[in-house]
Design a protein around this motif. Structure first.
Motif, PDB file in Angstrom:
ATOM      1  N   LEU A  50      22.113  38.264  19.607  1.00  3.63           N
ATOM      2  CA  LEU A  50      21.464  38.933  18.473  1.00  3.63           C
ATOM      3  C   LEU A  50      22.066  40.318  18.249  1.00  3.63           C
ATOM      4  N   GLY A  51      22.339  41.016  19.352  1.00  3.83           N
ATOM      5  CA  GLY A  51      22.977  42.325  19.232  1.00  3.83           C
ATOM      6  C   GLY A  51      24.371  42.221  18.657  1.00  3.83           C
ATOM      7  N   GLY A  52      25.063  41.131  19.010  1.00  2.35           N
ATOM      8  CA  GLY A  52      26.409  40.921  18.493  1.00  2.35           C
ATOM      9  C   GLY A  52      26.449  40.741  16.990  1.00  2.35           C
ATOM     10  N   CYS A  53      25.324  40.321  16.423  1.00  2.92           N
ATOM     11  CA  CYS A  53      25.260  40.129  14.968  1.00  2.92           C
ATOM     12  C   CYS A  53      25.367  41.451  14.213  1.00  2.92           C
ATOM     13  N   ILE A  54      24.968  42.536  14.868  1.00  2.00           N
ATOM     14  CA  ILE A  54      24.909  43.823  14.163  1.00  2.00           C
ATOM     15  C   ILE A  54      25.726  44.920  14.830  1.00  2.00           C
ATOM     16  N   VAL A  55      26.337  44.605  15.983  1.00  2.00           N
ATOM     17  CA  VAL A  55      26.955  45.669  16.783  1.00  2.00           C
ATOM     18  C   VAL A  55      28.018  46.455  16.023  1.00  2.00           C
ATOM     19  N   LYS A  56      28.779  45.784  15.178  1.00  2.94           N
ATOM     20  CA  LYS A  56      29.860  46.472  14.465  1.00  2.94           C
ATOM     21  C   LYS A  56      29.471  46.913  13.054  1.00  2.94           C
ATOM     22  N   LEU A  57      28.251  46.593  12.622  1.00  5.57           N
ATOM     23  CA  LEU A  57      27.841  46.975  11.268  1.00  5.57           C
ATOM     24  C   LEU A  57      27.836  48.494  11.062  1.00  5.57           C
ATOM     25  N   PRO A  58      27.311  49.283  12.018  1.00  2.00           N
ATOM     26  CA  PRO A  58      27.397  50.743  11.831  1.00  2.00           C
ATOM     27  C   PRO A  58      28.840  51.223  11.702  1.00  2.00           C
ATOM     28  N   GLN A  59      29.743  50.587  12.477  1.00  2.00           N
ATOM     29  CA  GLN A  59      31.157  50.946  12.388  1.00  2.00           C
ATOM     30  C   GLN A  59      31.712  50.623  11.002  1.00  2.00           C
ATOM     31  N   LYS A 174      43.920  56.914  22.196  1.00  2.00           N
ATOM     32  CA  LYS A 174      43.823  57.626  20.915  1.00  2.00           C
ATOM     33  C   LYS A 174      42.741  58.706  20.982  1.00  2.00           C
ATOM     34  N   ILE A 175      41.613  58.356  21.581  1.00  2.00           N
ATOM     35  CA  ILE A 175      40.530  59.335  21.737  1.00  2.00           C
ATOM     36  C   ILE A 175      40.979  60.480  22.638  1.00  2.00           C
ATOM     37  N   HIS A 176      41.651  60.127  23.727  1.00  3.29           N
ATOM     38  CA  HIS A 176      42.124  61.152  24.665  1.00  3.29           C
ATOM     39  C   HIS A 176      43.135  62.087  24.001  1.00  3.29           C
ATOM     40  N   LYS A 177      44.003  61.511  23.190  1.00  2.00           N
ATOM     41  CA  LYS A 177      45.036  62.311  22.528  1.00  2.00           C
ATOM     42  C   LYS A 177      44.444  63.225  21.461  1.00  2.00           C
ATOM     43  N   GLU A 178      43.517  62.687  20.672  1.00  2.11           N
ATOM     44  CA  GLU A 178      42.951  63.456  19.560  1.00  2.11           C
ATOM     45  C   GLU A 178      41.752  64.308  19.976  1.00  2.11           C
ATOM     46  N   LYS A 179      41.263  64.083  21.202  1.00  4.27           N
ATOM     47  CA  LYS A 179      40.093  64.818  21.695  1.00  4.27           C
ATOM     48  C   LYS A 179      38.901  64.662  20.747  1.00  4.27           C
ATOM     49  N   SER A 180      38.829  63.502  20.135  1.00  2.94           N
ATOM     50  CA  SER A 180      37.757  63.237  19.181  1.00  2.94           C
ATOM     51  C   SER A 180      37.581  61.728  19.043  1.00  2.94           C
ATOM     52  N   THR A 181      36.354  61.313  18.754  1.00  3.46           N
ATOM     53  CA  THR A 181      36.086  59.891  18.551  1.00  3.46           C
ATOM     54  C   THR A 181      36.235  59.485  17.090  1.00  3.46           C
ATOM     55  N   GLY A 182      36.480  60.457  16.211  1.00  2.00           N
ATOM     56  CA  GLY A 182      36.724  60.148  14.802  1.00  2.00           C
ATOM     57  C   GLY A 182      35.616  59.319  14.183  1.00  2.00           C
ATOM     58  N   GLN A 183      36.001  58.194  13.536  1.00  2.00           N
ATOM     59  CA  GLN A 183      35.029  57.319  12.879  1.00  2.00           C
ATOM     60  C   GLN A 183      34.490  56.234  13.810  1.00  2.00           C
ATOM     61  N   LEU A 184      34.783  56.350  15.098  1.00  2.00           N
ATOM     62  CA  LEU A 184      34.292  55.359  16.055  1.00  2.00           C
ATOM     63  C   LEU A 184      32.769  55.440  16.156  1.00  2.00           C
ATOM     64  N   SER A 185      32.126  54.289  16.077  1.00  2.00           N
ATOM     65  CA  SER A 185      30.665  54.236  16.075  1.00  2.00           C
ATOM     66  C   SER A 185      30.103  54.300  17.495  1.00  2.00           C
ATOM     67  N   ALA A 186      29.231  55.270  17.719  1.00  2.00           N
ATOM     68  CA  ALA A 186      28.584  55.403  19.028  1.00  2.00           C
ATOM     69  C   ALA A 186      27.706  54.190  19.312  1.00  2.00           C
ATOM     70  N   PHE A 187      27.044  53.684  18.271  1.00  2.00           N
ATOM     71  CA  PHE A 187      26.189  52.505  18.442  1.00  2.00           C
ATOM     72  C   PHE A 187      27.000  51.326  18.959  1.00  2.00           C
ATOM     73  N   ALA A 188      28.177  51.120  18.382  1.00  2.00           N
ATOM     74  CA  ALA A 188      29.024  50.002  18.798  1.00  2.00           C
ATOM     75  C   ALA A 188      29.494  50.182  20.234  1.00  2.00           C
ATOM     76  N   VAL A 189      29.896  51.392  20.577  1.00  2.00           N
ATOM     77  CA  VAL A 189      30.415  51.658  21.920  1.00  2.00           C
ATOM     78  C   VAL A 189      29.353  51.402  22.984  1.00  2.00           C
ATOM     79  N   PHE A 190      28.167  51.953  22.782  1.00  2.00           N
ATOM     80  CA  PHE A 190      27.118  51.803  23.793  1.00  2.00           C
ATOM     81  C   PHE A 190      26.527  50.395  23.794  1.00  2.00           C
ATOM     82  N   ASN A 191      26.528  49.757  22.632  1.00  2.00           N
ATOM     83  CA  ASN A 191      26.086  48.367  22.578  1.00  2.00           C
ATOM     84  C   ASN A 191      27.038  47.486  23.381  1.00  2.00           C
ATOM     85  N   TYR A 192      28.324  47.756  23.248  1.00  2.00           N
ATOM     86  CA  TYR A 192      29.331  47.038  24.034  1.00  2.00           C
ATOM     87  C   TYR A 192      29.128  47.287  25.526  1.00  2.00           C
TER      88      TYR A 192
END
Length: 250
Positions: A50-59, A174-192
């Motif tokens: 069920l979580g997989g159905c929405i995990v990437k939607l915020p992204q 990429k995150i390490h190089k840019e020192k930023s998560t940019g448009q990466l969704s926190a919801f998706a990361v923690f859901n994963y």
């Protein structure tokens, strides 16, 4: 005779089976070890699907709103989508319960959309159409036993383990190089992160396949790194403001 109405009992039976339903529901033996572990695994598996159905939607919404894929690694999504396809084909043909792999289907579809969106935003419309078509063709070939043998598919599933790791590494770097998560969704990361942790348990309980288990263990490890990066680079502006030298008033 069960005390629970049939319309409520039937879904439970379909999830944990008649035997465990009789023990846990009918006899109210809630702590019978085998059925308890199996029921927890099934509940977690269903929650993950069920979580997989929405995990990437915020992204997806974040990308569309910003009309930017800044901070996202195209190669990461390409590799992850490919790994999703292999995992789905392998699980379906092995006859694994849907609750042990179902999220891969929904996550794969969302990754498919994100990959195409990144290509479009980067101005690569022709490449977008080629990639979109290739994913569909590969999915069909892997699911059809007349095209891909069980042995070959098992080999691909084994090879998908380093692919899963490789799909995370570009994003981590990429995150390490840019020192930023940019448009990466926190919801998706923690859901994963939480999802793969739970998936390790469900795989251990329900799927007698070490390849699948190792794959989820390694995926959990890389997701842990991404989650740690998300926390560390959560507010780069505030960090930079703290480290910026104060100007003396003239």
């Amino acid at each position: 005779m069960s005390w629970l109405p049939l319309f409520l009992r039937a879904p439970i039976v379909s999830l944990i089976g008649e035997n465990c339903t009789s023990i846990i529901v009918d006899d109210l033996n809630l702590f019978e070890p085998v059925c308890l572990k199996y029921s927890i695994s099934k509940a977690l598996g269903l929650a993950i699907v069920l979580g997989g159905c929405i995990v990437k939607l915020p992204q997806i919404f974040k990308i569309l709103k910003a009309r930017s894929a800044q901070g996202l690694s195209l190669s990461a999504f390409l590799l992850e989508t490919l790994a999703n396809i292999v995992n789905i084909a392998f699980s379906v043909r092995q006859g694994f319960p849907f609750t042990t792999y179902g999220e891969s289907l929904f996550i794969g579809l969302q990754n498919y959309f994100i990959t195409i969106t990144i290509l479009v935003l980067n101005g690569s419309e022709w490449l977008c159409m080629i990639v979109a078509a290739l994913f569909v063709v590969v999915s069909y070939l892997l699911c059809d036993s007349s095209w891909t043998s069980t042995h070959v598919l098992s080999t691909l599933q084994t090879l998908s383990i380093p692919v899963v790791i490789s799909s995370r590494l570009p994003q981590i770097m990429k995150i390490h190089k840019e020192k930023s998560t940019g448009q990466l969704s926190a919801f998706a990361v923690f859901n994963y992160f939480f999802g793969t942790a739970a998936r390790v348990f469900t795989t251990f309980v329900e799927v007698d396949n070490k390849i699948i288990l190792v794959g989820y263990l390694l995926s959990f490890f890389t997701n842990t790194i991404l989650a740690a990066q998300m926390i560390y680079y959560w507010s780069p502006k505030s960090k930079s403001s703290k480290t910026a030298p104060k100007l003396k008033s003239g």
